[in-house]
Motif scaffolding. Structure first.
Motif, mmCIF file in Angstrom:
data_model
loop_
_atom_site.group_PDB
_atom_site.id
_atom_site.type_symbol
_atom_site.label_atom_id
_atom_site.label_comp_id
_atom_site.label_asym_id
_atom_site.label_seq_id
_atom_site.Cartn_x
_atom_site.Cartn_y
_atom_site.Cartn_z
ATOM 1 N N THR A 1 -18.329 -44.677 34.862
ATOM 2 C CA THR A 1 -19.100 -43.434 34.852
ATOM 3 C C THR A 1 -18.405 -42.378 34.005
ATOM 4 O OG1 THR A 1 -19.825 -43.953 37.101
ATOM 5 C CG2 THR A 1 -20.275 -41.740 36.300
ATOM 6 N N LEU A 2 -17.080 -42.318 34.113
ATOM 7 C CA LEU A 2 -16.312 -41.368 33.300
ATOM 8 C C LEU A 2 -16.451 -41.697 31.818
ATOM 9 C CD1 LEU A 2 -14.332 -39.009 33.161
ATOM 10 C CD2 LEU A 2 -12.457 -40.626 33.516
ATOM 11 N N LEU A 3 -16.424 -42.978 31.478
ATOM 12 C CA LEU A 3 -16.588 -43.384 30.080
ATOM 13 C C LEU A 3 -17.984 -43.009 29.572
ATOM 14 C CD1 LEU A 3 -15.689 -44.840 27.507
ATOM 15 C CD2 LEU A 3 -16.407 -47.005 28.575
ATOM 16 N N ILE A 4 -19.007 -43.241 30.392
ATOM 17 C CA ILE A 4 -20.378 -42.871 30.012
ATOM 18 C C ILE A 4 -20.471 -41.360 29.786
ATOM 19 C CG2 ILE A 4 -22.759 -42.719 30.856
ATOM 20 C CD1 ILE A 4 -22.255 -45.448 32.225
ATOM 21 N N LYS A 5 -19.823 -40.590 30.660
ATOM 22 C CA LYS A 5 -19.808 -39.136 30.477
ATOM 23 C C LYS A 5 -19.170 -38.770 29.142
ATOM 24 C CE LYS A 5 -17.714 -34.927 32.341
ATOM 25 N NZ LYS A 5 -16.886 -34.325 33.425
ATOM 26 N N HIS A 6 -18.079 -39.428 28.806
ATOM 27 C CA HIS A 6 -17.373 -39.112 27.568
ATOM 28 C C HIS A 6 -18.206 -39.454 26.328
ATOM 29 C CE1 HIS A 6 -13.208 -39.179 29.700
ATOM 30 N NE2 HIS A 6 -13.840 -38.044 29.846
ATOM 31 N N VAL A 7 -18.918 -40.582 26.354
ATOM 32 C CA VAL A 7 -19.723 -40.925 25.177
ATOM 33 C C VAL A 7 -20.950 -40.018 25.077
ATOM 34 C CG1 VAL A 7 -18.924 -43.311 25.110
ATOM 35 C CG2 VAL A 7 -21.011 -42.776 26.376
ATOM 36 N N LEU A 8 -21.433 -39.482 26.200
ATOM 37 C CA LEU A 8 -22.527 -38.507 26.154
ATOM 38 C C LEU A 8 -22.056 -37.171 25.602
ATOM 39 C CD1 LEU A 8 -24.380 -39.165 29.548
ATOM 40 C CD2 LEU A 8 -25.355 -39.443 27.262
ATOM 41 N N ILE A 9 -20.773 -36.873 25.796
ATOM 42 C CA ILE A 9 -20.228 -35.617 25.261
ATOM 43 C C ILE A 9 -20.229 -35.626 23.736
ATOM 44 C CG2 ILE A 9 -18.096 -34.272 25.060
ATOM 45 C CD1 ILE A 9 -17.538 -34.905 27.988
ATOM 46 N N ILE A 10 -20.121 -36.796 23.121
ATOM 47 C CA ILE A 10 -20.069 -36.878 21.655
ATOM 48 C C ILE A 10 -21.324 -36.297 21.008
ATOM 49 C CG2 ILE A 10 -19.930 -38.440 19.674
ATOM 50 C CD1 ILE A 10 -18.157 -40.264 21.415
ATOM 51 N N PRO A 11 -22.554 -36.770 21.356
ATOM 52 C CA PRO A 11 -23.736 -36.120 20.753
ATOM 53 C C PRO A 11 -23.897 -34.664 21.160
ATOM 54 C CG PRO A 11 -24.393 -37.707 22.451
ATOM 55 C CD PRO A 11 -22.934 -37.923 22.186
ATOM 56 N N LEU A 12 -23.434 -34.305 22.363
ATOM 57 C CA LEU A 12 -23.486 -32.900 22.770
ATOM 58 C C LEU A 12 -22.647 -32.044 21.830
ATOM 59 C CD1 LEU A 12 -24.136 -30.560 24.685
ATOM 60 C CD2 LEU A 12 -22.239 -31.308 26.139
ATOM 61 N N LEU A 13 -21.457 -32.513 21.493
ATOM 62 C CA LEU A 13 -20.586 -31.749 20.592
ATOM 63 C C LEU A 13 -21.144 -31.716 19.169
ATOM 64 C CD1 LEU A 13 -17.011 -32.838 21.780
ATOM 65 C CD2 LEU A 13 -18.254 -30.715 22.296
ATOM 66 N N VAL A 14 -21.821 -32.793 18.761
ATOM 67 C CA VAL A 14 -22.445 -32.802 17.443
ATOM 68 C C VAL A 14 -23.525 -31.725 17.359
ATOM 69 C CG1 VAL A 14 -23.854 -34.136 15.825
ATOM 70 C CG2 VAL A 14 -21.935 -35.235 17.001
ATOM 71 N N ILE A 15 -24.380 -31.658 18.391
ATOM 72 C CA ILE A 15 -25.444 -30.649 18.405
ATOM 73 C C ILE A 15 -24.844 -29.249 18.547
ATOM 74 C CG2 ILE A 15 -27.534 -29.864 19.591
ATOM 75 C CD1 ILE A 15 -28.007 -32.733 20.475
ATOM 76 N N ALA A 16 -23.772 -29.131 19.335
ATOM 77 C CA ALA A 16 -23.102 -27.833 19.483
ATOM 78 C C ALA A 16 -22.518 -27.382 18.139
ATOM 79 C CB ALA A 16 -22.001 -27.927 20.533
ATOM 80 N N PHE A 17 -21.987 -28.331 17.369
ATOM 81 C CA PHE A 17 -21.474 -28.003 16.026
ATOM 82 C C PHE A 17 -22.608 -27.494 15.138
ATOM 83 C CE2 PHE A 17 -20.939 -29.463 11.619
ATOM 84 C CZ PHE A 17 -19.801 -28.760 11.269
ATOM 85 N N MET A 18 -23.763 -28.142 15.226
ATOM 86 C CA MET A 18 -24.924 -27.686 14.451
ATOM 87 C C MET A 18 -25.258 -26.240 14.790
ATOM 88 S SD MET A 18 -27.483 -30.896 15.017
ATOM 89 C CE MET A 18 -27.119 -32.558 14.472
#
Length: 363
Positions: free
Chosen positions: A216-233
């Protein structure tokens, strides 16, 4: 159902925090925000009600185990358990916040808004006091967890409220001038505090992938990746949009970021209902519980219970695909105005591809 209630609890915290902060921001530094007073009251009441779920879980366990009434066991849990004390503090701050918001009504009152923000900080502190980390690592666990949750609530809270309760197109450029650095600071604090929490709760991070909590922690971490991409945008590329178009409407994109943030909160809610493996080694934990079905779907349990990462053809191909997806998300953002849902879909695919790349890298 418990995962849904936990996610709603996080959303209530975010709306409450974001609403209280934005009410104190000058009107020329943000778009017009119209968040109903009743929603703030509902969120405050929701925090008190939803945070009682884990307390009731303990009460229910002991009542059935000892054959006592829920009333007797409930008094004992509330008065003698740390989680019970934390919930009583939560109830106090929630009731205080509801009281002042009812008195305030629909009228603006800076004093009430400041007082409401103080009570909201009290709620966040009570939530941190009830956490696994505070229970097992005392004051350092409490400070770390509370700081982490405060940073998340400020970042995602302002984002949620601005995305879904703004009513006009004015002052967005002024909003991003102060929100982008605030979000950057919050993300930095979240990452640092999150790493410290992992050191406390999941000292064997790679090995924890063999159990449900680690997955579950790993799934959370991989979901953070697209979140940070959109946040960068939204945080950096939006500046160019305003240069070419002062009337640029960023709402579709910050809504996309808020949706991705809620997905991350959902993964966090699943983790919150599981026992972290900080007290036992992963090897001993697996002896007491079943290994993760997701882990065994990709790999067999290693004989020495040590997860190692290696490079192979599939992992390289998948990581290149993940990089291509990130580039495509950035390209779509720059070239198209109304493609936020497509970017969310690509973000979810990015998370899945990254997860599979990690799992096929295990040796």
């Amino acid at each position: 159902m418990i995962y849904v209630t936990e996610t709603l609890l996080y959303v209530c915290f975010c709306i409450l925090t974001g609403g209280q902060i934005l009410s104190l921001v000058p009107e020329d530094k943000r778009p017009t925000i119209e968040i109903p007073n009743w929603l703030i009251i509902v969120c405050a009441a929701g925090i008190a009600l939803l945070s009682f779920a884990p307390v009731f879980k303990i009460i229910d366990f002991f009542a059935k185990d000892f054959g006592e009434s829920y009333w007797v066991i409930g008094k004992g849990v509330l008065l003698d358990f740390k989680m019970g004390h934390a919930w009583l503090y939560t109830l106090f701050f929630s009731c205080a916040l509801i009281f002042i918001r009812v008195l305030r009504g629909s009228k603006k009152d800076p004093f009430v808004d400041i007082l409401g923000l103080i009570f909201t900080l009290g709620l966040i502190g009570a939530f941190g006091w009830a956490s696994h980390c505070a229970s097992n690592f005392a004051i350092k666990g409490f400070i770390t967890h509370s700081t982490h949750f405060l940073a998340v609530s400020v970042w995602i809270g302002i984002l949620l409220v601005a995305a879904w309760f703004s009513k006009d197109q004015q002052h967005w450029q002024a909003f991003f001038k102060w929100f982008s650095p605030v979000a950057l600071v919050c993300v930095s604090i979240t990452v640092v505090a999150g790493l410290i929490l992992m050191k406390f709760i999941v000292p064997e991070y790679l090995n924890s992938w063999m159990i449900t909590y680690g997955q579950t922690l790993l799934i959370k971490h991989v979901l953070i990746i697209p979140l940070l991409v959109i946040a960068f945008m939204n945080g950096f590329l939006t500046k160019r949009k305003f240069v070419s178009n002062p009337n640029y409407d960023p709402k579709p994109w910050i809504r996309a970021e808020s949706i991705m943030a809620i997905l991350v909160l959902s993964a966090t809610s699943v983790m919150g209902q599981q026992n972290p493996p900080h007290e036992l080694s992963i090897e001993n934990t697996i002896k007491l519980t079943q290994p993760s079905s997701l882990f065994t779907l990709f790999n067999q349990l290693p004989a020495d219970f040590m997860v190692k990462i290696g490079v192979n053809l599939w992992s390289v191909v998948l990581l290149l695909l993940a990089a291509l997806l990130i580039f495509t998300m950035l390209f779509v953002f720059v070239k198209r105005q109304k493609a936020s849902m497509a970017v969310i879909c690509m973000g979810l695919i990015l998370a899945v591809v990254t997860y599979v790349a990690v799992m096929v890298s295990v040796i």
